[in-house]
Design a protein around this motif. Sequence first.
Motif, PDB file in Angstrom:
ATOM      1  N   ARG A 194       3.067  -6.541  11.069  1.00 52.87           N
ATOM      2  CA  ARG A 194       2.023  -6.069  11.992  1.00 52.87           C
ATOM      3  C   ARG A 194       0.748  -6.897  11.853  1.00 52.87           C
ATOM      4  NH1 ARG A 194      -2.105  -3.306   9.390  1.00 52.87           N
ATOM      5  NH2 ARG A 194      -1.663  -2.464   7.316  1.00 52.87           N
ATOM      6  N   VAL A 218       4.624   0.815   0.501  1.00 53.49           N
ATOM      7  CA  VAL A 218       5.105   0.151   1.729  1.00 53.49           C
ATOM      8  C   VAL A 218       4.583  -1.289   1.736  1.00 53.49           C
ATOM      9  CG1 VAL A 218       5.033   0.201   4.265  1.00 53.49           C
ATOM     10  CG2 VAL A 218       5.182   2.342   2.968  1.00 53.49           C
ATOM     11  N   GLU A 229      -8.997  -4.757   6.046  1.00 50.88           N
ATOM     12  CA  GLU A 229      -7.977  -3.883   5.468  1.00 50.88           C
ATOM     13  C   GLU A 229      -7.594  -4.272   4.046  1.00 50.88           C
ATOM     14  OE1 GLU A 229      -4.394  -2.761   7.705  1.00 50.88           O
ATOM     15  OE2 GLU A 229      -5.225  -4.073   9.234  1.00 50.88           O
ATOM     16  N   PHE A 274      -5.301  -2.382   0.068  1.00 49.54           N
ATOM     17  CA  PHE A 274      -3.986  -2.730  -0.483  1.00 49.54           C
ATOM     18  C   PHE A 274      -4.046  -2.793  -2.016  1.00 49.54           C
ATOM     19  CE2 PHE A 274      -3.639  -4.938   3.760  1.00 49.54           C
ATOM     20  CZ  PHE A 274      -2.645  -4.114   4.270  1.00 49.54           C
ATOM     21  N   ILE A 313      -2.782  -7.599  10.639  1.00 46.70           N
ATOM     22  CA  ILE A 313      -3.553  -7.160   9.469  1.00 46.70           C
ATOM     23  C   ILE A 313      -4.957  -7.745   9.586  1.00 46.70           C
ATOM     24  CG2 ILE A 313      -3.729  -7.239   6.933  1.00 46.70           C
ATOM     25  CD1 ILE A 313      -0.637  -7.403   6.866  1.00 46.70           C
ATOM     26  N   HIS A 318       3.516  -4.724   3.705  1.00 51.90           N
ATOM     27  CA  HIS A 318       2.951  -5.136   4.996  1.00 51.90           C
ATOM     28  C   HIS A 318       2.821  -6.659   5.019  1.00 51.90           C
ATOM     29  CE1 HIS A 318       1.482  -0.959   5.867  1.00 51.90           C
ATOM     30  NE2 HIS A 318       1.591  -0.906   4.547  1.00 51.90           N
ATOM     31  N   THR A 319       3.150  -7.256   6.151  1.00 54.39           N
ATOM     32  CA  THR A 319       3.001  -8.711   6.291  1.00 54.39           C
ATOM     33  C   THR A 319       2.711  -9.034   7.748  1.00 54.39           C
ATOM     34  OG1 THR A 319       3.962 -10.851   5.635  1.00 54.39           O
ATOM     35  CG2 THR A 319       5.481  -9.285   6.638  1.00 54.39           C
ATOM     36  N   VAL A 360       6.638  -3.471   6.960  1.00 54.01           N
ATOM     37  CA  VAL A 360       5.994  -3.366   8.271  1.00 54.01           C
ATOM     38  C   VAL A 360       5.396  -4.724   8.630  1.00 54.01           C
ATOM     39  CG1 VAL A 360       4.335  -2.069   9.664  1.00 54.01           C
ATOM     40  CG2 VAL A 360       5.405  -0.983   7.677  1.00 54.01           C
ATOM     41  N   LYS A 362       0.867  -1.182   0.000  1.00 58.58           N
ATOM     42  CA  LYS A 362       0.000   0.000   0.000  1.00 58.58           C
ATOM     43  C   LYS A 362       0.901   1.228   0.000  1.00 58.58           C
ATOM     44  CE  LYS A 362      -3.659   1.974   2.855  1.00 58.58           C
ATOM     45  NZ  LYS A 362      -4.402   1.751   4.104  1.00 58.58           N
TER      46      LYS A 362
END
Length: 293
Positions: A235, A203, A241, A245, A237, A205-206, A233, A200
């Motif tokens: 974090r 960046v 959300e 993405f 999820i 994200h996982t 990042v 996103k």
Amino acid sequence: VPFDQLDGQIWFNGEFLPWKDAKIHVLTHGLHYASSVFEGERAYGGEIFKLREHTERLIASGKILGFDLPYSAEEIDAACNELLRRQGFADAYVRPIAWRGSESMGVSAQKNRINVAIAIWQWPSYFDPEQRMKGIRLDIAEYCRPDPRTAPSRAKASGLYMICTISKHAAEAKGYADALMLDWRGHVAEATGANVFFVKDGVIHTPDPDCFLDGITRRTVIDLAQRRGYKVVVRTILPEELEGFSECFLCGTAAEVTPVSEVGPYSFQPGEITRRLVEDYMAEVTPKRLAAE
Ligand code: PMP
């Protein structure tokens, strides 16, 4: 040809057996009670990528299930390498497995022998190669990755794959390639045989692998992404959300880096970051001597 009828050899408790002769008894504890752990590795250009890390995870998985493998990491690595040489493949999939044997039956199997075998075969593409670069479609699974208090979720244990096979079959029956599993809290976890990443605004994200397998490919991809200068990042999820993405991909030893185009009602476009990581991963797994050619 059925899988148990292939040619070649299988390493079985220290010996190289003809492929068809690598058999076990029906009263094997590992079969009845899932007292087994395994690995999945890939060889590229005749070298097994991150072999020692996989072997160490196999040994650690056995320990989580309460057993010690009767071979050292050096012995298992040497067996994998020698079997790869004997099988004669440059690119191949490597499957070591350890399980409690058939010396006694019942939940308790303190004295059962710990067996170890290794098989190597050619498995070019985990997902349909036609679909792969366009992005595969995932359903959202009904089963969740279990609470670490319910199952030894960090081990690569056969028993944990029961819900993966059920979920993958259910997804395939609906025309999907695989299923995305949530965890016991309802957070996004992983696919049935690979970890998941999202993008996103540039960046990555996982999810934090606190109740599922921390893939060796996952760690490699995070490292490659950071080397490219991307922010990663790790974090929690939430499934809601997914709408926000733009890109999504799976990664694992068998799946390598596979773009995802849909997860249930959400769609993604395999974009620049996914494409770069597909390429970077292939470059990373290629032995240096071949990359130089
Ligand atoms: N999660 C699951 C459930 C898997 O089976 C795999 C494949 N071993 C992975 C993640 C990815 O792990 P790795 O990158 O170590 O192959």
